[in-house]
Design a protein around this motif. Structure first.
Motif, PDB file in Angstrom:
ATOM      1  N   PRO A  11       0.745  -1.272  -0.124  1.00  0.00           N
ATOM      2  CA  PRO A  11       0.021  -0.113   0.142  1.00  0.00           C
ATOM      3  C   PRO A  11       0.788   1.274  -0.075  1.00  0.00           C
ATOM      4  O   PRO A  11       2.064   1.352   0.008  1.00  0.00           O
ATOM      5  CB  PRO A  11      -0.656  -0.082   1.480  1.00  0.00           C
ATOM      6  N   ASN A  12       0.164   2.344  -0.181  1.00  0.00           N
ATOM      7  CA  ASN A  12       0.993   3.758  -0.124  1.00  0.00           C
ATOM      8  C   ASN A  12       0.952   3.957   1.477  1.00  0.00           C
ATOM      9  O   ASN A  12      -0.084   4.410   1.900  1.00  0.00           O
ATOM     10  CB  ASN A  12       0.001   4.758  -0.959  1.00  0.00           C
ATOM     11  N   TRP A  13       2.062   3.582   2.002  1.00  0.00           N
ATOM     12  CA  TRP A  13       2.108   3.874   3.401  1.00  0.00           C
ATOM     13  C   TRP A  13       2.027   5.161   3.882  1.00  0.00           C
ATOM     14  O   TRP A  13       1.266   5.425   5.023  1.00  0.00           O
ATOM     15  CB  TRP A  13       3.535   3.202   4.079  1.00  0.00           C
ATOM     16  N   PRO A  14       2.531   6.410   3.305  1.00  0.00           N
ATOM     17  CA  PRO A  14       2.213   7.682   4.015  1.00  0.00           C
ATOM     18  C   PRO A  14       0.742   7.879   3.894  1.00  0.00           C
ATOM     19  O   PRO A  14       0.263   8.494   4.766  1.00  0.00           O
ATOM     20  CB  PRO A  14       3.048   8.403   2.948  1.00  0.00           C
ATOM     21  N   VAL A  15       0.009   7.649   2.885  1.00  0.00           N
ATOM     22  CA  VAL A  15      -1.477   7.888   2.879  1.00  0.00           C
ATOM     23  C   VAL A  15      -2.116   7.171   3.819  1.00  0.00           C
ATOM     24  O   VAL A  15      -3.020   7.405   4.488  1.00  0.00           O
ATOM     25  CB  VAL A  15      -1.956   7.658   1.536  1.00  0.00           C
ATOM     26  N   LEU A  16      -1.855   5.682   4.032  1.00  0.00           N
ATOM     27  CA  LEU A  16      -2.436   4.865   4.962  1.00  0.00           C
ATOM     28  C   LEU A  16      -2.161   5.436   6.426  1.00  0.00           C
ATOM     29  O   LEU A  16      -3.075   5.238   7.220  1.00  0.00           O
ATOM     30  CB  LEU A  16      -1.904   3.693   4.810  1.00  0.00           C
ATOM     31  N   ALA A  17      -1.057   5.832   6.765  1.00  0.00           N
ATOM     32  CA  ALA A  17      -0.550   6.324   7.929  1.00  0.00           C
ATOM     33  C   ALA A  17      -1.483   7.651   8.297  1.00  0.00           C
ATOM     34  O   ALA A  17      -1.645   8.125   9.292  1.00  0.00           O
ATOM     35  CB  ALA A  17       0.758   6.840   8.172  1.00  0.00           C
ATOM     36  N   LEU A  18      -1.655   8.551   7.052  1.00  0.00           N
ATOM     37  CA  LEU A  18      -2.262   9.731   7.317  1.00  0.00           C
ATOM     38  C   LEU A  18      -3.930   9.315   7.836  1.00  0.00           C
ATOM     39  O   LEU A  18      -4.501  10.008   8.594  1.00  0.00           O
ATOM     40  CB  LEU A  18      -2.408  10.637   6.056  1.00  0.00           C
ATOM     41  N   PHE A  19      -4.439   8.237   7.197  1.00  0.00           N
ATOM     42  CA  PHE A  19      -5.847   7.782   7.560  1.00  0.00           C
ATOM     43  C   PHE A  19      -5.686   7.566   8.962  1.00  0.00           C
ATOM     44  O   PHE A  19      -6.773   7.952   9.722  1.00  0.00           O
ATOM     45  CB  PHE A  19      -6.173   6.694   6.618  1.00  0.00           C
ATOM     46  N   ALA A  28      -4.673   4.800  -1.174  1.00  0.00           N
ATOM     47  CA  ALA A  28      -3.503   3.976  -0.513  1.00  0.00           C
ATOM     48  C   ALA A  28      -3.577   2.449  -1.135  1.00  0.00           C
ATOM     49  O   ALA A  28      -2.359   1.732  -1.249  1.00  0.00           O
ATOM     50  CB  ALA A  28      -3.585   3.787   1.104  1.00  0.00           C
ATOM     51  N   CYS A  29      -4.698   1.999  -1.264  1.00  0.00           N
ATOM     52  CA  CYS A  29      -4.538   0.452  -1.588  1.00  0.00           C
ATOM     53  C   CYS A  29      -5.042   0.047  -2.995  1.00  0.00           C
ATOM     54  O   CYS A  29      -5.082  -1.068  -3.415  1.00  0.00           O
ATOM     55  CB  CYS A  29      -5.822  -0.317  -0.854  1.00  0.00           C
ATOM     56  N   HIS A  30      -5.273   0.953  -3.880  1.00  0.00           N
ATOM     57  CA  HIS A  30      -5.939   0.684  -5.238  1.00  0.00           C
ATOM     58  C   HIS A  30      -5.186  -0.153  -6.032  1.00  0.00           C
ATOM     59  O   HIS A  30      -5.396  -0.532  -7.127  1.00  0.00           O
ATOM     60  CB  HIS A  30      -6.609   2.051  -5.806  1.00  0.00           C
ATOM     61  N   HIS A  31      -3.707  -0.015  -6.048  1.00  0.00           N
ATOM     62  CA  HIS A  31      -2.833  -0.773  -6.566  1.00  0.00           C
ATOM     63  C   HIS A  31      -2.450  -2.089  -6.231  1.00  0.00           C
ATOM     64  O   HIS A  31      -1.779  -2.843  -6.867  1.00  0.00           O
ATOM     65  CB  HIS A  31      -1.518   0.200  -6.807  1.00  0.00           C
ATOM     66  N   ASN A  32      -2.823  -2.450  -4.940  1.00  0.00           N
ATOM     67  CA  ASN A  32      -2.480  -3.881  -4.303  1.00  0.00           C
ATOM     68  C   ASN A  32      -3.672  -4.612  -3.902  1.00  0.00           C
ATOM     69  O   ASN A  32      -3.550  -5.523  -3.050  1.00  0.00           O
ATOM     70  CB  ASN A  32      -1.293  -3.438  -3.592  1.00  0.00           C
ATOM     71  N   TRP A  33      -5.102  -4.242  -4.452  1.00  0.00           N
ATOM     72  CA  TRP A  33      -6.025  -4.941  -4.013  1.00  0.00           C
ATOM     73  C   TRP A  33      -5.920  -6.337  -4.040  1.00  0.00           C
ATOM     74  O   TRP A  33      -6.522  -7.040  -3.214  1.00  0.00           O
ATOM     75  CB  TRP A  33      -7.485  -4.247  -4.489  1.00  0.00           C
ATOM     76  N   GLN A  34      -5.611  -6.539  -5.070  1.00  0.00           N
ATOM     77  CA  GLN A  34      -5.648  -8.185  -5.448  1.00  0.00           C
ATOM     78  C   GLN A  34      -4.667  -8.804  -4.607  1.00  0.00           C
ATOM     79  O   GLN A  34      -5.130 -10.111  -4.140  1.00  0.00           O
ATOM     80  CB  GLN A  34      -5.153  -8.645  -7.004  1.00  0.00           C
ATOM     81  N   SER A  35      -3.548  -8.471  -4.263  1.00  0.00           N
ATOM     82  CA  SER A  35      -2.833  -9.372  -3.378  1.00  0.00           C
ATOM     83  C   SER A  35      -3.316  -9.289  -2.058  1.00  0.00           C
ATOM     84  O   SER A  35      -3.277 -10.354  -1.430  1.00  0.00           O
ATOM     85  CB  SER A  35      -1.390  -8.473  -3.230  1.00  0.00           C
ATOM     86  N   LEU A  36      -3.901  -8.185  -1.571  1.00  0.00           N
ATOM     87  CA  LEU A  36      -4.546  -8.234  -0.263  1.00  0.00           C
ATOM     88  C   LEU A  36      -5.820  -9.083  -0.176  1.00  0.00           C
ATOM     89  O   LEU A  36      -5.831 -10.072   0.809  1.00  0.00           O
ATOM     90  CB  LEU A  36      -5.169  -6.921   0.200  1.00  0.00           C
ATOM     91  N   SER A  37      -6.758  -9.117  -1.093  1.00  0.00           N
ATOM     92  CA  SER A  37      -7.840  -9.955  -1.109  1.00  0.00           C
ATOM     93  C   SER A  37      -7.409 -11.476  -1.394  1.00  0.00           C
ATOM     94  O   SER A  37      -8.165 -12.394  -1.172  1.00  0.00           O
ATOM     95  CB  SER A  37      -8.805  -9.611  -2.379  1.00  0.00           C
TER      96      SER A  37
END
Length: 377
Positions: free
Chosen positions: A186-194, A294-303
């Protein structure tokens, strides 16, 4: 590029009635089939991700289309374009309701009956989608009982946290174990902001508008209908009547249902209604948009991770219970006052379920019913 994205989404924001499912169909026809901005596979991935993240599904998908087309500036342009029409309409309604209260009372009563129909339909459709196994049905039933007994924000937070914890231990999904590793992060800086903003909201002043609406937006799993019970607990200083009026109005305008925040924000501070409405609107949308970014580029890996899929399945089942509790209190209790109201709701539900008329027709029908029912014995 940003102006082109804004223009296309603004046009859809002016005409997209019917809720998230209808919005997603409109987006596909417009951006995949007609304009060719994204491929069908990309669009399917965006929808899948929006279903497992908290936040407004159709707005998140629109934001993701803007991200793919024009980067973060494109995502912001898409969000503003799609949300602006409903923001302006809901702001106008909030600012004029007090002056027109007597004339609108009966119409609003009819729209509240329509809200009962819409939420009942949403509960059934969500239950069919999210509660397919006995363990998930147990989660939903237990969630409903807990929230009927303890109808407050702390109970909701503990319920969601406990459900996620149980789902880490007991597997609620059928995703098999896979040796596949996560290929992107994920985009960690954006996730950290959330997460940082979410934590800070608990240290804000009790009646801080941004904090209250951000908390609600960060916890809305399962679609726009779930935002009503969350807002009731995160914004306790508003009267119950304001929530039902705002919810009914949100059914009648195009665009995302999260525009309910615009109405409520304006009601919170009548002296600075525009600023308060803008603050509430940004706050309730921001968590879902940050997570999508944060997640739109790695959703398949997470799911593909069994534990992640289990948590998602359990949380979706829990929010069906949350919506079921809200259906009784406040929606049913605030809207149903006579046997005629019950008859109108049953007839409206049957009409919606079996004949599927357009939403504008249902809104018109229940507005007329609202004016006629007070004159019945």
């Amino acid at each position: 590029m940003a102006l082109s994205i804004f223009y296309q989404f603004f046009l859809l924001g002016c005409t997209s009635f019917g809720g998230p499912a209808a919005h997603l169909g409109i987006f596909k026809k417009h951006f995949v089939d007609n304009l060719g901005w994204i491929r069908n596979e990309q669009y399917g991935a965006m929808i899948s991700l929006s279903q497992i993240l908290p936040g407004p599904g159709s707005s998140q998908v629109g934001f993701a289309i803007g991200l793919e087309r024009g980067g973060i500036i494109g995502g912001i342009a898409a969000f503003i374009g799609f949300t602006l029409p409903s923001f302006l309409i809901m702001l106008m309604l909030a600012m004029t309701t007090s002056q027109m209260h007597g004339a609108l009372d009966n119409i609003i009563s009819g729209l509240k009956l329509f809200a009962v129909v819409i939420v009942a339909d949403a509960i059934l459709s969500m239950a069919n989608s999210f509660c397919k196994t006995i363990p998930l049905k147990v989660v939903t039933f237990t969630s409903t009982l807990i929230l009927l007994t303890f109808p407050n924000l702390h109970a909701q937070l503990w319920l969601l946290a406990s459900t996620a914890l149980i789902a880490c231990i007991y597997r609620f999904s059928n995703v098999p174990d896979s040796p596949k590793t996560i290929t992107s992060t994920p985009n960690w800086p954006v996730l950290a902001l959330f997460f940082g903003l979410f934590v800070l909201t608990f240290f804000s002043l009790p009646n801080d508008t941004f904090a209250q609406f951000y908390q609600a937006g960060a916890l809305v799993f399962g679609g726009g209908h779930v935002v009503l019970p969350l807002l009731q607990n995160t914004v306790p200083q508003l009267a119950q009547e304001s929530f039902l009026t705002a919810y009914a109005a949100a059914q009648a305008v195009p665009g995302p249902m999260f525009s309910i925040a615009t109405f409520l924000g304006a009601e919170l501070d009548a002296t600075h209604s525009i600023i308060s409405a803008l603050q509430a609107t940004i706050a309730i949308f921001l968590p879902g948009l940050l997570l999508m970014w944060a997640c739109h580029h790695n959703w398949q890996s997470l799911s593909s991770l069994p534990r992640f899929a289990s948590i998602t399945a359990a949380l979706n089942a829990a929010v069906v219970g949350l919506l079921g509790a809200a259906f009784y209190n406040p929606i049913w209790q605030s809207a149903i006052h006579s046997v005629w109201h019950i008859a109108a709701v049953i007839a409206g539900f049957a009409l919606l379920k079996y004949f599927k008329p357009p939403i504008w027709m249902m809104l018109l029908l229940f507005s007329v019913l609202g004016m006629l029912l007070p004159h019945l014995p």
